[in-house]
Design an enzyme around this catalytic site. Structure first.
Site, PDB file in Angstrom:
ATOM      1  N   GLY A   1      40.093  33.577  40.625  1.00 36.79           N
ATOM      2  CA  GLY A   1      39.597  32.231  40.340  1.00 36.79           C
ATOM      3  C   GLY A   1      38.184  31.974  40.826  1.00 36.79           C
ATOM      4  O   GLY A   1      37.732  30.833  40.864  1.00 36.79           O
TER       5      GLY A   1
ATOM      6  N   HIS B   1      52.415  37.234  44.304  1.00 34.17           N
ATOM      7  CA  HIS B   1      51.054  36.764  43.995  1.00 34.17           C
ATOM      8  C   HIS B   1      50.402  36.285  45.291  1.00 34.17           C
ATOM      9  O   HIS B   1      51.071  35.715  46.153  1.00 34.17           O
ATOM     10  CB  HIS B   1      51.118  35.632  42.959  1.00 34.17           C
TER      11      HIS B   1
ATOM     12  N   GLU C   1      45.126  42.782  42.624  1.00 34.63           N
ATOM     13  CA  GLU C   1      44.355  41.546  42.527  1.00 34.63           C
ATOM     14  C   GLU C   1      43.635  41.280  43.840  1.00 34.63           C
ATOM     15  O   GLU C   1      44.239  40.731  44.780  1.00 34.63           O
ATOM     16  CB  GLU C   1      45.294  40.373  42.226  1.00 34.63           C
TER      17      GLU C   1
ATOM     18  N   GLU D   1      48.709  33.815  45.955  1.00 33.68           N
ATOM     19  CA  GLU D   1      48.870  32.386  46.226  1.00 33.68           C
ATOM     20  C   GLU D   1      50.237  32.106  46.843  1.00 33.68           C
ATOM     21  O   GLU D   1      50.413  31.139  47.581  1.00 33.68           O
ATOM     22  CB  GLU D   1      48.638  31.586  44.936  1.00 33.68           C
TER      23      GLU D   1
ATOM     24  N   ASN E   1      48.947  34.346  33.522  1.00 31.08           N
ATOM     25  CA  ASN E   1      49.629  33.577  34.569  1.00 31.08           C
ATOM     26  C   ASN E   1      49.064  32.160  34.551  1.00 31.08           C
ATOM     27  O   ASN E   1      47.937  31.934  34.981  1.00 31.08           O
ATOM     28  CB  ASN E   1      49.360  34.257  35.931  1.00 31.08           C
ATOM     29  N   TRP E   2      49.849  31.229  34.032  1.00 33.57           N
ATOM     30  CA  TRP E   2      49.358  29.850  33.910  1.00 33.57           C
ATOM     31  C   TRP E   2      49.378  29.084  35.228  1.00 33.57           C
ATOM     32  O   TRP E   2      48.897  27.966  35.302  1.00 33.57           O
ATOM     33  CB  TRP E   2      50.182  29.103  32.851  1.00 33.57           C
ATOM     34  N   LYS E   3      50.007  29.681  36.247  1.00 31.74           N
ATOM     35  CA  LYS E   3      50.115  28.999  37.552  1.00 31.74           C
ATOM     36  C   LYS E   3      50.708  27.595  37.366  1.00 31.74           C
ATOM     37  O   LYS E   3      51.526  27.402  36.476  1.00 31.74           O
ATOM     38  CB  LYS E   3      48.757  28.950  38.256  1.00 31.74           C
TER      39      LYS E   3
ATOM     40  N   GLY F   1      44.525  34.781  35.079  1.00 32.86           N
ATOM     41  CA  GLY F   1      44.851  33.413  35.450  1.00 32.86           C
ATOM     42  C   GLY F   1      44.141  32.420  34.547  1.00 32.86           C
ATOM     43  O   GLY F   1      44.535  32.186  33.404  1.00 32.86           O
ATOM     44  N   GLY F   2      43.033  31.871  35.056  1.00 37.62           N
ATOM     45  CA  GLY F   2      42.321  30.801  34.362  1.00 37.62           C
ATOM     46  C   GLY F   2      42.066  31.045  32.881  1.00 37.62           C
ATOM     47  O   GLY F   2      42.273  30.153  32.047  1.00 37.62           O
TER      48      GLY F   2
ATOM     49  N   SER G   1      39.552  37.185  37.941  1.00 42.82           N
ATOM     50  CA  SER G   1      38.400  36.766  37.134  1.00 42.82           C
ATOM     51  C   SER G   1      38.155  37.637  35.911  1.00 42.82           C
ATOM     52  O   SER G   1      37.007  37.902  35.544  1.00 42.82           O
ATOM     53  CB  SER G   1      37.136  36.686  38.004  1.00 42.82           C
TER      54      SER G   1
END
Ligand code: PEP
Length: 251
Positions: free
Chosen positions: A174, A98, A168, A100, A11-13, A234-235, A213
């Site tokens: 993150g 998600h 999640e 976010e 997930n590149w957000k 993610g990251g 993470s």
């Protein structure tokens, strides 16, 4: 026991410009050089990169997904993207719910469920995210939150062909923090039980991804936990070599 093919999804957000195609190209090269037998691989770049990535990823075996969709099929929803539009661009998957989006856009379980329904109608697989906040975990309410979100966010008719669940923990996203393997196992096994109770054999075969993470150094241990059928990353999905290091868990 139902055999589940794992999925490792990136997930590149809200990250990536056209030049970021180089990372997707590098990932495709890693996968060609060192084939992956144990999982499918998915990239979910921002909307702006879906079209270029659709052509770039063609024939690489890497799937394409959106990060969100509207619950309506079409209409007066300025700035939004429908599930059908994602499908039209070549997406197979869409992430919904998600944390976010839940926190930053006020999305509740009912809306997440409507989005998952829209995804199903468009022929997309919905990756439905659930997870507890730090406060809820500290209050000992993790399992209650998970059961409530799961029941409220999954539409009737969810099954192997159209739905994946991603656990999640919000506090792990993150932050570099992860739950213990025991805690991951406890939540995933509860999700599995609830999926089976509601969807029967379909629930036994649905992927339950872990997200929060995940990195190359912890992926092997996390992915080996019972009922963990892949990762939502993610990251660490932004850099091809790091994402590839996570995929190593399935080589
Ligand atoms: C995510 O945003 O879905 C996620 C899991 O992020 P990270 O891997 O950076 O914790």
């Amino acid at each position: 026991m139902t055999e589940i093919r794992a999925l490792v999804a990136g997930n590149w957000k809200m990250n990536g410009l056209t030049e970021s195609a180089a990372e997707a190209r590098a990932l495709a090269e890693f996968l060609t050089q060192d084939a992956v037998s144990g999982c499918s691989v998915l990239l979910c770049p921002p909307f702006t990169l879906l079209a270029p990535f659709a052509s770039l990823l063609e024939g690489t075996g890497i799937g394409l997904g959106g990060q969100d969709c509207h619950s309506n099929r079409a209409g007066a929803n300025t700035g939004d993207i429908s599930a059908e539009m994602l499908k039209d661009l070549g997406c197979e998957y869409v992430i919904v719910g998600h944390s976010e989006r839940r926190a930053g856009h006020g999305e509740d379980d009912a809306l997440v469920r409507a989005k998952a329904e829209a995804a199903h109608e468009a022929g997309l697989k919905a990756i439905v995210c659930i997870g507890e906040t730090q406060d809820k975990r500290q209050a000992g309410q993790t399992l209650d939150v998970i059961q409530m979100q799961l029941a409220g966010s999954l539409p009737d008719g969810s099954g192997i062909g159209n739905t994946l669940v991603a656990y999640e923990p919000v506090w792990a996203i993150g932050t570099g923090l992860t739950p213990s393997l025991e805690d991951v196992g406890e939540v995933h096994s509860l999700i599995r039980q609830d999926l089976i109770a509601r969807f029967g054999t379909e629930g036994a075969g649905m992927n339950i991804l872990y997200g929060g993470s995940v990195k190359p150094s912890n992926a092997g241990a996390l992915m080996a936990v019972d009922n963990v059928d892949g990762a939502l990353v993610g990251g660490a999905s932004l850099k091809a070599h790091e994402f590839n290091g996570i995929i190593d868990a399935y080589r």
